[in-house]
Design a protein around this motif. Structure first.
Motif, PDB file in Angstrom:
ATOM      1  N   SER A  58     106.827  87.845  36.168  1.00 31.08           N
ATOM      2  CA  SER A  58     107.290  89.055  34.996  1.00 31.08           C
ATOM      3  C   SER A  58     107.938  90.315  35.293  1.00 31.08           C
ATOM      4  O   SER A  58     108.792  90.631  34.660  1.00 31.08           O
ATOM      5  CB  SER A  58     105.634  88.718  34.130  1.00 31.08           C
ATOM      6  N   ARG A  60     106.972  92.598  37.756  1.00 32.47           N
ATOM      7  CA  ARG A  60     106.111  93.429  37.682  1.00 32.47           C
ATOM      8  C   ARG A  60     104.743  94.028  38.231  1.00 32.47           C
ATOM      9  O   ARG A  60     105.114  93.389  39.243  1.00 32.47           O
ATOM     10  CB  ARG A  60     104.663  93.245  36.073  1.00 32.47           C
ATOM     11  N   SER A  67     101.925  96.285  28.005  1.00 31.32           N
ATOM     12  CA  SER A  67     102.186  95.416  27.514  1.00 31.32           C
ATOM     13  C   SER A  67     101.899  95.150  26.054  1.00 31.32           C
ATOM     14  O   SER A  67     101.639  96.472  25.652  1.00 31.32           O
ATOM     15  CB  SER A  67     102.219  93.396  27.748  1.00 31.32           C
ATOM     16  N   THR A  89     104.965  83.260  25.796  1.00 32.66           N
ATOM     17  CA  THR A  89     105.163  84.997  25.457  1.00 32.66           C
ATOM     18  C   THR A  89     106.526  84.263  26.758  1.00 32.66           C
ATOM     19  O   THR A  89     106.937  83.593  27.087  1.00 32.66           O
ATOM     20  CB  THR A  89     104.847  85.857  26.923  1.00 32.66           C
ATOM     21  N   LYS A  90     107.734  85.632  26.785  1.00 34.46           N
ATOM     22  CA  LYS A  90     109.303  85.079  27.461  1.00 34.46           C
ATOM     23  C   LYS A  90     109.547  86.411  28.370  1.00 34.46           C
ATOM     24  O   LYS A  90     109.420  87.367  27.218  1.00 34.46           O
ATOM     25  CB  LYS A  90     110.018  85.265  26.046  1.00 34.46           C
ATOM     26  N   THR A  91     109.789  86.672  29.241  1.00 32.73           N
ATOM     27  CA  THR A  91     109.957  87.771  29.944  1.00 32.73           C
ATOM     28  C   THR A  91     111.210  88.020  30.439  1.00 32.73           C
ATOM     29  O   THR A  91     112.512  87.297  29.601  1.00 32.73           O
ATOM     30  CB  THR A  91     110.530  87.573  31.688  1.00 32.73           C
ATOM     31  N   LYS A  95     112.157  83.507  31.113  1.00 25.23           N
ATOM     32  CA  LYS A  95     111.155  82.946  31.376  1.00 25.23           C
ATOM     33  C   LYS A  95     110.428  82.684  30.047  1.00 25.23           C
ATOM     34  O   LYS A  95     110.075  83.696  30.078  1.00 25.23           O
ATOM     35  CB  LYS A  95     110.419  82.932  32.432  1.00 25.23           C
ATOM     36  N   SER A  99     100.303  82.185  28.516  1.00 23.18           N
ATOM     37  CA  SER A  99     100.334  83.242  28.192  1.00 23.18           C
ATOM     38  C   SER A  99      98.595  83.116  27.340  1.00 23.18           C
ATOM     39  O   SER A  99      98.064  82.628  27.066  1.00 23.18           O
ATOM     40  CB  SER A  99     100.713  83.810  27.577  1.00 23.18           C
ATOM     41  N   ASN A 118      99.456  84.839  32.825  1.00 20.14           N
ATOM     42  CA  ASN A 118     100.377  84.375  33.063  1.00 20.14           C
ATOM     43  C   ASN A 118     101.325  82.837  33.961  1.00 20.14           C
ATOM     44  O   ASN A 118     101.661  82.818  34.402  1.00 20.14           O
ATOM     45  CB  ASN A 118     101.725  84.825  32.825  1.00 20.14           C
ATOM     46  N   ASP A 120     104.606  79.914  34.194  1.00 16.43           N
ATOM     47  CA  ASP A 120     105.496  80.259  34.141  1.00 16.43           C
ATOM     48  C   ASP A 120     105.665  78.606  33.877  1.00 16.43           C
ATOM     49  O   ASP A 120     105.610  77.939  34.538  1.00 16.43           O
ATOM     50  CB  ASP A 120     106.471  80.200  35.793  1.00 16.43           C
ATOM     51  N   ARG A 147     107.336  87.996  23.654  1.00 20.17           N
ATOM     52  CA  ARG A 147     108.226  88.517  24.679  1.00 20.17           C
ATOM     53  C   ARG A 147     107.051  89.491  25.166  1.00 20.17           C
ATOM     54  O   ARG A 147     106.288  90.143  24.923  1.00 20.17           O
ATOM     55  CB  ARG A 147     109.319  89.254  24.660  1.00 20.17           C
ATOM     56  N   ILE A 148     106.858  88.875  26.618  1.00 26.43           N
ATOM     57  CA  ILE A 148     106.231  90.220  27.699  1.00 26.43           C
ATOM     58  C   ILE A 148     107.892  91.473  28.343  1.00 26.43           C
ATOM     59  O   ILE A 148     109.060  91.091  29.258  1.00 26.43           O
ATOM     60  CB  ILE A 148     106.147  89.103  28.922  1.00 26.43           C
TER      61      ILE A 148
END
Length: 225
Positions: A58, A60, A67, A89-91, A95, A99, A118, A120, A147-148
């Motif tokens: 992500s 981070r 988040s 979720t979406k980065t 990606k 999650s 999370n 991928d 989204r993340i």
């Protein structure tokens, strides 16, 4: 997931250390596509991440902010939140992640930490799409995943959502419109972000005094109801 009772870990630091071990174990089991994050809710939401494995998923790192899921828990302080498992979720870089969010309680039953997993699945979805073309004829498009985002990006998103909720640009908003937008931001944890009050007041073209009076307006209405 709890750490209370006989034989449990008695200190918050001990719980966080155990969560770090759990995070490392989960990430090792599922490989570099699996990001595991530990949030300490006793910290400011701008710096809630105290442990992260495979943060490249992500983008981070330790010391980064909360988040949307973490902000929501900090804002509502729900004493009995249900674990949020197996959602998409979406980065920011596109990606798609599968999650799960697990709430960790202290000895008093209050949520004090969050363990997030999370995975991928972007490459797996590409394979799925290729296989689907071979075995199906037509299928509805999947819904847009959550989204993340980092905490500062989240504030931008919340402001955009508040404007969309009102349905008109700020330049055309009257007082009631701005009250509605700002109350939405308050209810969704926007004011937990550092210096968010300054940014929101400037965006809506009002003073900070007026900003907080708009928040108090809702609270006074609820007391009178």
């Amino acid at each position: 997931m709890e750490f209370s009772g006989k034989g449990g870990i008695s200190t918050e630091s001990g719980k966080l250390e155990l969560l770090r071990q759990v995070a490392a174990g989960i990430a090792a089991q599922f490989g570099s596509s699996c990001e595991v994050v530990v949030h300490d809710l006793s910290r400011h939401p701008d710096h809630s991440i105290v442990a992260i494995v495979n943060g490249h998923v992500s983008g981070r790192k330790v010391g980064d902010g909360a988040s949307a899921v973490v902000l929501e828990q900090m804002e509502t302080n729900d004493p009995e939140p249900k674990d949020h498992l197996c959602y998409l979720t979406k980065t920011p870089d596109g990606k798609i992640l599968k999650s799960s969010t697990v709430y960790i309680r202290n000895s008093k039953g209050k949520v004090s930490a969050i363990l997030s997993i999370n995975y991928d699945i972007s490459k797996l979805l590409m394979v799925e799409d290729a296989v689907r073309e071979l075995i199906t004829t037509q299928e509805p498009q999947p819904s847009e995943p959550e989204r993340i985002v980092n905490v500062n990006d989240l504030l931008e998103d919340l402001i955009e959502q508040s404007v969309a909720l009102v349905g008109k640009p700020v330049a055309l908003m009257n007082k009631d419109d701005k009250v509605k937008a700002i109350q939405f931001l308050n209810q969704n944890g926007a004011f937990l972000v550092t210096k968010s009050g300054d940014k929101i007041a400037k965006y809506f073209g009002i003073s900070k005094y007026t900003l907080y009076s708009y928040i108090d307006t809702k609270q006074q209405e609820e007391k009178q109801a």
